[in-house]
Design a protein around this motif. Sequence first.
Motif, PDB file in Angstrom:
ATOM      1  N   GLU A  14      14.991   5.609  -1.778  1.00 12.93           N
ATOM      2  CA  GLU A  14      13.788   5.058  -1.138  1.00 12.93           C
ATOM      3  C   GLU A  14      13.234   3.876  -1.932  1.00 12.93           C
ATOM      4  OE1 GLU A  14      12.013   9.099   0.956  1.00 12.93           O
ATOM      5  OE2 GLU A  14      11.609   8.711  -1.148  1.00 12.93           O
ATOM      6  N   LYS A  15      13.296   3.966  -3.251  1.00 14.77           N
ATOM      7  CA  LYS A  15      12.836   2.841  -4.072  1.00 14.77           C
ATOM      8  C   LYS A  15      13.699   1.603  -3.831  1.00 14.77           C
ATOM      9  CE  LYS A  15      10.672   5.482  -7.816  1.00 14.77           C
ATOM     10  NZ  LYS A  15      10.734   5.898  -9.247  1.00 14.77           N
ATOM     11  N   VAL A  16      14.995   1.812  -3.743  1.00 14.67           N
ATOM     12  CA  VAL A  16      15.890   0.687  -3.455  1.00 14.67           C
ATOM     13  C   VAL A  16      15.557   0.093  -2.090  1.00 14.67           C
ATOM     14  CG1 VAL A  16      18.284   0.111  -2.866  1.00 14.67           C
ATOM     15  CG2 VAL A  16      17.774   1.360  -4.978  1.00 14.67           C
ATOM     16  N   ASP A  17      15.335   0.945  -1.094  1.00 12.91           N
ATOM     17  CA  ASP A  17      14.980   0.442   0.237  1.00 12.91           C
ATOM     18  C   ASP A  17      13.673  -0.349   0.205  1.00 12.91           C
ATOM     19  OD1 ASP A  17      17.199   1.389   1.556  1.00 12.91           O
ATOM     20  OD2 ASP A  17      16.262   3.279   2.159  1.00 12.91           O
ATOM     21  N   TYR A  18      12.707   0.135  -0.558  1.00 14.32           N
ATOM     22  CA  TYR A  18      11.434  -0.569  -0.686  1.00 14.32           C
ATOM     23  C   TYR A  18      11.653  -1.970  -1.257  1.00 14.32           C
ATOM     24  CZ  TYR A  18       6.687  -1.668  -2.289  1.00 14.32           C
ATOM     25  OH  TYR A  18       5.473  -2.274  -2.514  1.00 14.32           O
ATOM     26  N   GLU A  48       0.816  -1.213   0.000  1.00 13.41           N
ATOM     27  CA  GLU A  48       0.000   0.000   0.000  1.00 13.41           C
ATOM     28  C   GLU A  48       0.853   1.268   0.000  1.00 13.41           C
ATOM     29  OE1 GLU A  48      -2.591  -0.262   3.341  1.00 13.41           O
ATOM     30  OE2 GLU A  48      -3.608  -2.078   2.642  1.00 13.41           O
ATOM     31  N   GLU A  49       2.181   1.110   0.088  1.00 16.01           N
ATOM     32  CA  GLU A  49       3.061   2.280   0.095  1.00 16.01           C
ATOM     33  C   GLU A  49       3.069   2.964  -1.279  1.00 16.01           C
ATOM     34  OE1 GLU A  49       5.256   3.763   2.538  1.00 16.01           O
ATOM     35  OE2 GLU A  49       3.744   2.744   3.751  1.00 16.01           O
ATOM     36  N   PRO A  50       3.195   4.291  -1.313  1.00 18.46           N
ATOM     37  CA  PRO A  50       3.161   5.041  -2.593  1.00 18.46           C
ATOM     38  C   PRO A  50       4.508   5.006  -3.304  1.00 18.46           C
ATOM     39  CG  PRO A  50       3.410   6.552  -0.764  1.00 18.46           C
ATOM     40  CD  PRO A  50       3.287   5.182  -0.146  1.00 18.46           C
ATOM     41  N   PHE A  51       4.820   3.886  -3.941  1.00 17.74           N
ATOM     42  CA  PHE A  51       6.133   3.671  -4.546  1.00 17.74           C
ATOM     43  C   PHE A  51       6.524   4.778  -5.515  1.00 17.74           C
ATOM     44  CE2 PHE A  51       9.031   1.737  -7.643  1.00 17.74           C
ATOM     45  CZ  PHE A  51       9.961   1.136  -6.804  1.00 17.74           C
ATOM     46  N   GLY A  52       5.558   5.270  -6.265  1.00 16.95           N
ATOM     47  CA  GLY A  52       5.854   6.235  -7.322  1.00 16.95           C
ATOM     48  C   GLY A  52       6.420   7.555  -6.840  1.00 16.95           C
TER      49      GLY A  52
END
Length: 561
Positions: free
Chosen positions: A73-77, A63-67
């Motif tokens: 932060e994308k790498v961490d996700y 549900e996290e707002p990846f975009g």
Amino acid sequence: MVRITSPRGVAIRRAQGDPIRDRIERITADFKEIEAFLPIELSVRRRKRLEDFLKLELNSLREEPFGVYNQEEKVDYILIRNHLERQLRGLELKAKQDEKTAPLLPFANALVDLCEARSTVIPINPKDAAQRLFESESTITSVIEKVKARADDVSVAKDSAFRAANHIISLQAHLKEWFGFYSGYDPTFNWWVSHPYGVIDKSLEKAADTIKAVLIGIQPGDEDAIVGQPIGRDGLLAELTAEMIPYTPEEIISIGEKEFDWCIVEMKKAAQSMGFKDDWKKALEEVKNDFVEPGQQPQLVRDLVQEAVSFVEDHDLVTVPEIAKDSWQMFMMSPDRQKVNPFFLGGDCIIVSYPTETMDHEAKLMSLRGNNIHFSRATVFHEMIPGHHLQMYMNARHRPYRRLFDTPFWIEGWSLYWEFLLWNDERWIKTPQNRVGMLWWRLHRCARIIFSVNFHLGRMTPQECIDFLVGDVGHERATAEGEVRRSFNGDYSPLYQAGYMLGALQIYALRGEMLDTRCMPEKEFHDQFLRGNRMPIEMVRALMQDKPLARDFKPSWRFYS
């Protein structure tokens, strides 16, 4: 968290803190909390609690707002999603492994329940506890007799029997803690429980010893036996996915074999320089016999550390902070520990393997030969600076939350990558004997791919792995046994040994892309790599090259040519 997608909203969200970093730190702490509260690995309750936690976190993560995330932060996700999925697969694999041990552990659940009731401080009825111990002891005795008779209903594979024996040893320790918690504090506990506890404690020990002796072939007191638990091809594929390596186990073995052949060619060249024609094993024997006298190894190690630090600083290859350079410590490896780690260990400190007076004559000679001057020269810069010591220093100071994503491809790959660099760098002075020492380690890391992956595929036994290291790599038998014992005793992940060479190859390939194609300065490449902290190398590549990343990222980098 309120979801906001406007540029102003993104700025507000970031000003309030990095939610992915916060989430990673919370997940790390929560997972440890559950494991500490329910520490018995065999526990069904523990597995269910961990599974529920991991699934809840994965669902929440979706549900996290990846975009709206930046590249870090994308790498961490992607890293935390990959970590959660890996933990889930690990629990599933262990559950399947434990199903195979069930015929040997019909008494386990009752004892686990007792221990877990103590953890949750459920009021104890000493009489009922004594009865449960008495009934469990009867079941244990039945299992022992069936094992001795090799009854069909307790017939399990050797690796499952080994796992069962280890579970019994663990249960015995947890039950001892349970008894110690109540003993002397509950007025009626000792009266009811002391005798049945004493009986079951001995029965558990006897059960573990009997299973090892009859079903595995390990006699009581034999601490040097090597068994291991192959995870199979599906298990290896799952591990490769988690490490973001888009190759099959068979392709991994092929890479190891090609690199192995390259090392043999170079070994022969070095042997010719030493006057041995193509007989690289004779050259290796000469190198092994070039060692310092007992008592002089610590000074040799200190001199080698200073040599490596001076080289990388003089040639501006990587930043070496003053505290990292000046505050390292040295310790000596105990004889027992050398059975598992026959060479050096490094990181916060360097732990040196060398003979002690308590070793027998043969063990002393093998330790001397296995830690000779030329092997040690390569080992020291691998373990200290620019290798593991510098890594550990930087890990503690730059994005330390990423230490959760520990991987041998980043950890061990980095140190072996420096062996590649120094091999190629003519400024790093190398005698033919030094070259043999460096090549032997590189050959050793190729062999690690070959024997460890083949073992997990069920193609090689531990003894065949030992014989391969002695016959094809030139190990001392004692160091070969230590290497195989270390690989399969359960302390290392199935791909740990393959991670050295494969990780080094990945980092070396990435170096070529960044220095040759993108004209990044070498020192900047090395510093940026370390500051990113631990992660699969494909994620390092995504950060350095600002690669487009999707929420459902899948590894695709074919790094080996």
